[in-house]
Design a protein around this motif. Structure first.
Motif, PDB file in Angstrom:
ATOM      1  N   GLU A  85       0.824  -1.212   0.000  1.00 25.81           N
ATOM      2  CA  GLU A  85       0.000   0.000   0.000  1.00 25.81           C
ATOM      3  C   GLU A  85       0.861   1.266   0.000  1.00 25.81           C
ATOM      4  O   GLU A  85       0.610   2.198  -0.758  1.00 25.81           O
ATOM      5  N   ALA A  86       1.894   1.305   0.829  1.00 24.91           N
ATOM      6  CA  ALA A  86       2.777   2.478   0.877  1.00 24.91           C
ATOM      7  C   ALA A  86       3.510   2.666  -0.443  1.00 24.91           C
ATOM      8  O   ALA A  86       3.637   3.793  -0.936  1.00 24.91           O
ATOM      9  N   LEU A  87       3.994   1.582  -1.015  1.00 23.30           N
ATOM     10  CA  LEU A  87       4.710   1.670  -2.290  1.00 23.30           C
ATOM     11  C   LEU A  87       3.800   2.150  -3.421  1.00 23.30           C
ATOM     12  O   LEU A  87       4.243   2.886  -4.303  1.00 23.30           O
ATOM     13  N   MET A  88       2.540   1.738  -3.390  1.00 23.01           N
ATOM     14  CA  MET A  88       1.609   2.149  -4.444  1.00 23.01           C
ATOM     15  C   MET A  88       1.118   3.581  -4.243  1.00 23.01           C
ATOM     16  O   MET A  88       1.016   4.334  -5.202  1.00 23.01           O
ATOM     17  N   GLN A  89       0.798   3.941  -3.011  1.00 24.28           N
ATOM     18  CA  GLN A  89       0.215   5.264  -2.772  1.00 24.28           C
ATOM     19  C   GLN A  89       1.251   6.375  -2.655  1.00 24.28           C
ATOM     20  O   GLN A  89       1.057   7.459  -3.187  1.00 24.28           O
ATOM     21  N   PHE A  90       2.335   6.116  -1.928  1.00 19.03           N
ATOM     22  CA  PHE A  90       3.334   7.156  -1.703  1.00 19.03           C
ATOM     23  C   PHE A  90       4.497   7.054  -2.677  1.00 19.03           C
ATOM     24  O   PHE A  90       5.084   8.053  -3.046  1.00 19.03           O
ATOM     25  N   GLY A  91       4.852   5.838  -3.048  1.00 21.44           N
ATOM     26  CA  GLY A  91       5.929   5.645  -4.009  1.00 21.44           C
ATOM     27  C   GLY A  91       7.282   6.047  -3.468  1.00 21.44           C
ATOM     28  O   GLY A  91       7.510   6.109  -2.266  1.00 21.44           O
ATOM     29  N   LEU A  92       8.174   6.334  -4.392  1.00 19.99           N
ATOM     30  CA  LEU A  92       9.549   6.694  -4.063  1.00 19.99           C
ATOM     31  C   LEU A  92       9.921   7.929  -4.864  1.00 19.99           C
ATOM     32  O   LEU A  92       9.763   7.946  -6.088  1.00 19.99           O
ATOM     33  N   GLN A  93      10.391   8.959  -4.168  1.00 21.43           N
ATOM     34  CA  GLN A  93      10.824  10.177  -4.858  1.00 21.43           C
ATOM     35  C   GLN A  93      12.035   9.841  -5.716  1.00 21.43           C
ATOM     36  O   GLN A  93      13.041   9.351  -5.211  1.00 21.43           O
TER      37      GLN A  93
END
Length: 110
Positions: A85-93
């Motif tokens: 969920e974090a990887l999909m919603q917030f991703g990586l700058q």
């Protein structure tokens, strides 16, 4: 050699996509800088298509030696585990990088 392909939104500054196996246990995502960003920083890479409830270990697998304008968050998150969920919603700058730079990330279900 079989995976679902996810073409990610592009802003004409980069071309990004992901490949995820059918069980959503392994994935490869590519960030491909086409030209230098006129903004302060490039967009985030969101790892679309993962299992939101699973934990994934994120690793930069290519290039082996990554040259960038200044240090970024990639070194801090490399090898760390995050929820889908974090990887999909917030991703990586994504870092400020030289044009024609490709970054390949491998995700493995923890």
């Amino acid at each position: 050699h079989a995976a679902d392909l996810y073409r990610l939104d592009s802003d004409d500054l980069s071309i990004n996509f992901g490949l995820i196996d059918a069980q959503k246990t392994k994935a490869l995502f590519a960030y491909n800088s086409v030209r230098e960003t006129p903004r302060t920083a490039p967009n985030k890479l969101r790892f679309v298509g993962l299992d939101a409830d699973a934990q994934y270990t994120l690793n930069l697998v290519w290039p082996v030696k990554f040259e960038e304008y200044r240090p970024s968050s990639i070194a801090a998150v490399n090898g760390q585990t995050f929820t889908g969920e974090a990887l999909m919603q917030f991703g990586l700058q994504m870092p400020i990088s030289f044009p024609q730079t490709s970054l390949i990330f491998e995700l493995n279900k923890a």
